[in-house]
Motif scaffolding. Structure first.
Motif, mmCIF file in Angstrom:
data_model
loop_
_atom_site.group_PDB
_atom_site.id
_atom_site.type_symbol
_atom_site.label_atom_id
_atom_site.label_comp_id
_atom_site.label_asym_id
_atom_site.label_seq_id
_atom_site.Cartn_x
_atom_site.Cartn_y
_atom_site.Cartn_z
ATOM 1 N N LEU A 208 0.813 -1.223 0.000
ATOM 2 C CA LEU A 208 0.000 0.000 0.000
ATOM 3 C C LEU A 208 0.841 1.265 0.000
ATOM 4 O O LEU A 208 2.040 1.256 0.291
ATOM 5 C CB LEU A 208 -0.953 -0.005 1.207
ATOM 6 C CG LEU A 208 -0.352 -0.191 2.601
ATOM 7 C CD1 LEU A 208 0.068 1.133 3.200
ATOM 8 C CD2 LEU A 208 -1.404 -0.829 3.520
ATOM 9 N N ARG A 209 0.121 2.338 -0.356
ATOM 10 C CA ARG A 209 0.681 3.695 -0.291
ATOM 11 C C ARG A 209 0.054 4.330 0.934
ATOM 12 O O ARG A 209 -1.158 4.209 1.169
ATOM 13 C CB ARG A 209 0.234 4.421 -1.562
ATOM 14 C CG ARG A 209 0.421 5.894 -1.588
ATOM 15 C CD ARG A 209 -0.477 6.422 -2.730
ATOM 16 N NE ARG A 209 0.255 7.379 -3.547
ATOM 17 C CZ ARG A 209 0.189 8.694 -3.362
ATOM 18 N NH1 ARG A 209 -0.575 9.201 -2.416
ATOM 19 N NH2 ARG A 209 0.874 9.503 -4.136
ATOM 20 N N TYR A 210 0.861 5.015 1.730
ATOM 21 C CA TYR A 210 0.359 5.654 2.952
ATOM 22 C C TYR A 210 0.765 7.116 2.922
ATOM 23 O O TYR A 210 1.935 7.442 2.708
ATOM 24 C CB TYR A 210 0.967 4.961 4.173
ATOM 25 C CG TYR A 210 0.446 5.479 5.495
ATOM 26 C CD1 TYR A 210 -0.718 4.959 6.062
ATOM 27 C CD2 TYR A 210 1.116 6.491 6.176
ATOM 28 C CE1 TYR A 210 -1.198 5.442 7.274
ATOM 29 C CE2 TYR A 210 0.644 6.967 7.390
ATOM 30 C CZ TYR A 210 -0.517 6.433 7.930
ATOM 31 O OH TYR A 210 -0.991 6.903 9.132
ATOM 32 N N LYS A 214 -3.928 8.493 5.023
ATOM 33 C CA LYS A 214 -4.728 7.965 3.908
ATOM 34 C C LYS A 214 -4.059 6.699 3.357
ATOM 35 O O LYS A 214 -2.875 6.723 3.007
ATOM 36 C CB LYS A 214 -4.865 9.036 2.817
ATOM 37 C CG LYS A 214 -5.759 8.627 1.688
ATOM 38 C CD LYS A 214 -6.155 9.832 0.834
ATOM 39 C CE LYS A 214 -7.104 9.437 -0.283
ATOM 40 N NZ LYS A 214 -6.422 8.851 -1.425
ATOM 41 N N THR A 216 -3.919 3.767 0.535
ATOM 42 C CA THR A 216 -4.334 3.362 -0.811
ATOM 43 C C THR A 216 -3.705 2.014 -1.132
ATOM 44 O O THR A 216 -2.489 1.933 -1.354
ATOM 45 C CB THR A 216 -3.864 4.408 -1.872
ATOM 46 O OG1 THR A 216 -4.186 5.709 -1.401
ATOM 47 C CG2 THR A 216 -4.497 4.146 -3.217
ATOM 48 N N GLU A 270 5.955 4.436 -7.348
ATOM 49 C CA GLU A 270 4.574 3.956 -7.531
ATOM 50 C C GLU A 270 4.198 3.990 -9.011
ATOM 51 O O GLU A 270 3.624 3.031 -9.548
ATOM 52 C CB GLU A 270 3.628 4.839 -6.708
ATOM 53 C CG GLU A 270 2.207 4.340 -6.720
ATOM 54 C CD GLU A 270 1.239 5.306 -6.050
ATOM 55 O OE1 GLU A 270 1.669 6.346 -5.510
ATOM 56 O OE2 GLU A 270 0.030 5.009 -6.092
#
Ligand SMILES: Nc1ncnc2c1ncn2[C@@H]1O[C@H](COP(=O)(O)OP(=O)(O)O)[C@@H](O)[C@H]1O
Ligand SMILES: C[C@@](O)(CCOP(=O)(O)O)CC(=O)O
Ligand SMILES: [Mg+2]
Length: 372
Positions: A208-210, A214, A216, A270
């Motif tokens: 995930l992206r943090y 938030k 994602t 990403e």
């Protein structure tokens, strides 16, 4: 009950200051077993840190304020309760002692979660882990996630849905969010000022992206092979995070652009990962990923979280054409090395090959994991 550790691909430290991080869960986990007892004692067994302690429930009750309902705020650390627990454990505010921090986190979550019900149950909690403690792989978060999930479940705040037959069952989103929030309080006790990325990965897993709270999930990622190397140099996340903050305060105009650049590294990584999923991964994609690793490692050194053992990892792997960076808080601990598809393992502990001389070293633990 169990929760995974994590590796941060990019964005450690910068994420504490609101920048983007990319993180992935590992197939190394922390396990917890909770047994209800009738001994009027609360016992904790932490074999990884050689800690086995117990308290009388009546003694712990004295730590609660007159109205237990004042406790149990999942959004804020209760400074008064932390102070009382420090007195009980006999440590000062600045403690870095591994055992004390683990005990404080446990007792804090135990008392907060059960305070509202007015009853403190006697129980025995045992936690053990496949993760090295204090090496950058999020053992503190996996520990906090296990504690939060087990204690919330024992208190009836969330259902105890995990039976032996359902060993891979999960809670719903509302329950997971609550577990994550309590785990974050545990991380606060252990880290001081955590970003929250580790407890998020420990709770939900995956890649995930943090960014500033938030989350994602990255649903489509290419298969990447990453080598994890533990330098076995001990360090404390709390100290390293505080050190970066000091540097920011001292040289804001120098350090802030570095954090901004790390943010751009995470975003470019990403973007590249998504291009690798949409098209066939090419050597050029790997060139970009490798350059990003090198750039970030330099940035982390500028932040003051490098270590000669990590420099050795970078040098030894680069001599074999491989690129490495530290992962987690740095200052020792673990590094990650990107393996290109053609990289073969020969000899060494679990294979070896081009990196044989490093992996064979008795002072390093090497694991290969597959992302994607
Ligand atoms: N298996 C475990 N048993 C007891 N305490 C643990 C365990 N794993 C982690 N901890 C706690 O987490 C701390 C390490 O956290 P930290 O310095 O953030 O390193 P990391 O999260 O990178 O492993 C330890 O000092 C200990 O208090
Ligand atoms: C340095 C940091 O970005 C990651 C720390 O991870 P670890 O505790 O070293 O596994 C801190 C944080 O995000 O809370
Ligand atoms: Mg940690």
């Amino acid at each position: 009950m169990s929760a995974p550790g994590k590796a941060i691909l990019h964005g450690e430290h910068a994420v504490v200051h609101g920048k983007v991080a990319l993180a992935v869960s590992l197939n190394l986990r922390t396990y917890l077993r909770l047994q209800a007892t009738s001994t009027s004692k609360v016992c904790i067994n932490l074999p990884n840190i050689n800690t086995f302690l117990s308290w009388d429930v009546t003694k712990l009750k004295q730590l609660l304020p007159d109205s237990g309902a004042e406790l149990g705020n999942v959004n804020e650390l209760d400074a008064e309760l932390v102070r009382r627990l420090r007195d009980l454990v006999g440590v000062s505010n600045g403690t870095l002692d591994t055992r004390s921090m683990a005990i404080l986190a446990f007792l804090y979550i135990y008392l907060s979660v059960f305070a509202g019900s007015g009853e403190l149950p006697s129980l025995t909690v045992s936690v053990w882990s496949e993760l090295p403690t204090g090496a950058g792989l999020g053992s503190s978060a996996a520990y906090s996630v296990c504690l939060a999930a087990a204690l919330l479940s024992a208190s009836g705040t969330i259902p105890s849905l995990l039976s032996d037959q359902e060993s891979t069952a999960r809670w719903g989103e509302v329950e997971m969010e609550l577990i994550n929030r309590w785990a974050f309080q545990g991380e606060r006790i252990i880290h001081g000022n955590p970003s929250g990325v580790d407890n998020v990965v420990g709770t939900w897993g995956g890649i995930l992206r943090y960014h500033s709270g938030k989350i994602t999930p990255l649903n489509r990622v290419p298969m990447l092979r990453i080598l994890l190397t533990n330098t076995k140099v001990p360090r404390s996340t709390k100290v390293l995070v505080a050190g970066v903050k000091d540097k920011m305060n001292k040289f804001p105009s120098i350090i802030n652009p570095v954090l901004e650049s790390v943010n751009a590294v995470s975003c470019t990584c990403e973007q590249t990962l998504s291009e690798m999923t949409n098209d066939i991964p090419t050597p050029e994609h790997y060139n970009i990923l490798e350059e990003l690793i090198d750039i970030n490692q330099h940035h982390l050194n500028v932040m003051g979280v490098g270590h000669p053992a990590l420099d050795t990892l970078c040098r030894v792997t680069l001599a074999r054409g491989l690129h490495s960076k530290l992962t987690g808080a740095g200052g020792g601990g673990c590094g990650i090395t990107l393996l290109r598809p053609g990289t073969v393992a020969r000899g060494g502990r679990g294979g070896g090959g081009p990196i044989c001389s490093y992996t064979a070293s008795p002072s390093s633990l090497v694991l290969t994991l597959i992302l994607g």
